[in-house]
Write an enzyme that holds these catalytic residues in place. Sequence first.
Site, PDB file in Angstrom:
ATOM      1  N   HIS A 207     -44.312 -15.863 -19.655  1.00  0.00           N
ATOM      2  CA  HIS A 207     -43.871 -17.213 -20.024  1.00  0.00           C
ATOM      3  C   HIS A 207     -42.388 -17.478 -19.779  1.00  0.00           C
ATOM      4  O   HIS A 207     -41.904 -18.575 -20.031  1.00  0.00           O
ATOM      5  CB  HIS A 207     -44.156 -17.481 -21.507  1.00  0.00           C
ATOM      6  CG  HIS A 207     -43.200 -16.782 -22.427  1.00  0.00           C
ATOM      7  ND1 HIS A 207     -43.299 -15.451 -22.723  1.00  0.00           N
ATOM      8  CD2 HIS A 207     -42.110 -17.228 -23.090  1.00  0.00           C
ATOM      9  CE1 HIS A 207     -42.326 -15.110 -23.538  1.00  0.00           C
ATOM     10  NE2 HIS A 207     -41.576 -16.161 -23.775  1.00  0.00           N
TER      11      HIS A 207
HETATM   12  C1  UD1 Z   1     -39.312 -19.892 -26.840  1.00  0.00           C
HETATM   13  C2  UD1 Z   1     -38.049 -19.043 -26.796  1.00  0.00           C
HETATM   14  C3  UD1 Z   1     -38.343 -17.718 -26.140  1.00  0.00           C
HETATM   15  C4  UD1 Z   1     -39.518 -17.019 -26.780  1.00  0.00           C
HETATM   16  C5  UD1 Z   1     -40.712 -17.961 -26.792  1.00  0.00           C
HETATM   17  C6  UD1 Z   1     -41.913 -17.330 -27.454  1.00  0.00           C
HETATM   18  C7  UD1 Z   1     -35.959 -20.327 -26.562  1.00  0.00           C
HETATM   19  C8  UD1 Z   1     -34.867 -20.688 -25.650  1.00  0.00           C
HETATM   20  N1  UD1 Z   1     -36.984 -19.684 -26.026  1.00  0.00           N
HETATM   21  O1  UD1 Z   1     -39.669 -20.200 -25.513  1.00  0.00           O
HETATM   22  O2  UD1 Z   1     -37.211 -16.879 -26.256  1.00  0.00           O
HETATM   23  O3  UD1 Z   1     -39.829 -15.857 -26.069  1.00  0.00           O
HETATM   24  O4  UD1 Z   1     -40.346 -19.160 -27.484  1.00  0.00           O
HETATM   25  O5  UD1 Z   1     -43.008 -18.158 -27.449  1.00  0.00           O
HETATM   26  O6  UD1 Z   1     -35.870 -20.622 -27.741  1.00  0.00           O
HETATM   27  N2  UD1 Z   1     -45.004 -25.959 -26.820  1.00  0.00           N
HETATM   28  C9  UD1 Z   1     -46.279 -26.197 -27.301  1.00  0.00           C
HETATM   29  N3  UD1 Z   1     -46.553 -25.858 -28.581  1.00  0.00           N
HETATM   30  C10 UD1 Z   1     -45.621 -25.300 -29.389  1.00  0.00           C
HETATM   31  C11 UD1 Z   1     -44.335 -25.069 -28.884  1.00  0.00           C
HETATM   32  C12 UD1 Z   1     -44.044 -25.391 -27.593  1.00  0.00           C
HETATM   33  O7  UD1 Z   1     -47.137 -26.704 -26.605  1.00  0.00           O
HETATM   34  O8  UD1 Z   1     -45.944 -25.006 -30.559  1.00  0.00           O
HETATM   35  C13 UD1 Z   1     -44.673 -26.319 -25.430  1.00  0.00           C
HETATM   36  C14 UD1 Z   1     -43.608 -27.401 -25.403  1.00  0.00           C
HETATM   37  O9  UD1 Z   1     -44.131 -28.577 -24.944  1.00  0.00           O
HETATM   38  C15 UD1 Z   1     -42.522 -26.855 -24.510  1.00  0.00           C
HETATM   39  C16 UD1 Z   1     -42.982 -25.489 -24.057  1.00  0.00           C
HETATM   40  O10 UD1 Z   1     -44.154 -25.169 -24.794  1.00  0.00           O
HETATM   41  O11 UD1 Z   1     -42.329 -27.671 -23.387  1.00  0.00           O
HETATM   42  C17 UD1 Z   1     -41.913 -24.474 -24.294  1.00  0.00           C
HETATM   43  O12 UD1 Z   1     -41.516 -24.419 -25.680  1.00  0.00           O
HETATM   44  P1  UD1 Z   1     -40.012 -24.033 -26.099  1.00  0.00           P
HETATM   45  O13 UD1 Z   1     -39.916 -23.868 -27.555  1.00  0.00           O
HETATM   46  O14 UD1 Z   1     -39.066 -24.975 -25.456  1.00  0.00           O
HETATM   47  O15 UD1 Z   1     -39.731 -22.647 -25.411  1.00  0.00           O
HETATM   48  P2  UD1 Z   1     -40.667 -21.380 -25.147  1.00  0.00           P
HETATM   49  O16 UD1 Z   1     -40.917 -21.281 -23.696  1.00  0.00           O
HETATM   50  O17 UD1 Z   1     -41.839 -21.354 -26.070  1.00  0.00           O
END
Ligand code: UD1
Length: 367
Positions: A207
């Site tokens: 991811h």
């Molecule tokens: C975040 C952390 C990363 C960690 C990862 C674990 C940062 C910079 N990154 O990355 O270090 O390894 O979490 O999962 O903080 N989304 C959903 N549902 C959710 C949360 C997010 O669908 O509950 C989607 C959102 O639309 C978003 C994408 O996933 O666009 C990424 O979420 P985000 O929290 O921005 O970063 P991660 O890639 O999850």
Amino acid sequence: MSRFVHLVAGARPNFMKVAPLYHQLARADWCRPVLVHTGQHYSSEMSETFIRDLDLPTPDHQLSIGSGSHAEQTARCMIAYEKLCTLTAPDLVVVVGDVNSTMACALAAKKLGLDVAHLEAGLRSGDRSMPEEINRLVTDAIADLLWTPSPDADVNLRTEGVSENRIHRVGNIMIDAYELLRDRIEAAPGPSSLGLAGEDYAVVTLHRPSNVDTQTKLEELVSAVTQTAEQIRLVFPLHPRTSAALERFGMTAALKHPRIHLLSPLGYVDFMSLVRRARLVITDSGGLQEETTYLGVPCLTIRKNTERPITVTEGTNRLIDAADLPVAVAQCLADEAPAARRPELWDGHTAERVARSIREFFTARSA
Ligand code: UD1
């Protein structure tokens, strides 16, 4: 007098780090743990499932910051957490790991003059293109107490000029989470729930923005993963970032293969029950590099660097390029399982050491 300790969790990997400490502090009569959920992860499979699996209560405070660009997410988190701290004035703010919520809450709290502690301090990949590296650098620069998991982290902090009295090696809290739930993990059906009882399989999680956010990288990855499936069955729970990228680039169908089990994100117990019996793990996660080292499962990490070098020097981890995945998997399958040592203080007692450190900190503050 009971002291109020905020335990801040925002994203999936935070809940495993907060839970053992929450349970440890909940038993103490000198402090009250207060669970703050920033809402960086909000879907039930990325958040509630973990809270339930780890026996955490409903968070005392929910900041509901949600997704957005880095600046948007960080800013919303700072604004919401500043308000909460102004209203509740915690005696200590504990942030964990390296996600945007970690840095945002540390910054907001420190600017209000509150004491801040960072659990899992000192890890460095040396790669400032990773958002997590920036979060780690900022958080460690301002936190009062830096709890480290391994000697390399202590060295990193000293090299950055951090004074000795802020550095406390406590060990790896992720191992406490595993030990807390070991019985349930071992009792869970794991591979048999997927019809894989008695079969060799690899668990895959990918991811990182550097692997999935651009079309070229994702194509390379999908090609490496489907080639690997010719050698071993793959169990691949898709992170929301990865599913979204596959959709965006029209590549979801390219990953369909009879030997690839594509799943939605799993809860902690179900996921670890698959990992502990896997023949190997293919990942770009931080935590899994540690968990596989602890469990003695070979791990191939598709990254150029790691902030957890001890998993390579002492554990079962190897860093590889995506293009080399099929060859690395073939080697893994031909070799005996690597001889690994569990790093010092990865023993399931980190939460006790952290609680002791908090108590000493309060005693010193009131002296
Ligand atoms: C975040 C952390 C990363 C960690 C990862 C674990 C940062 C910079 N990154 O990355 O270090 O390894 O979490 O999962 O903080 N989304 C959903 N549902 C959710 C949360 C997010 O669908 O509950 C989607 C959102 O639309 C978003 C994408 O996933 O666009 C990424 O979420 P985000 O929290 O921005 O970063 P991660 O890639 O999850």
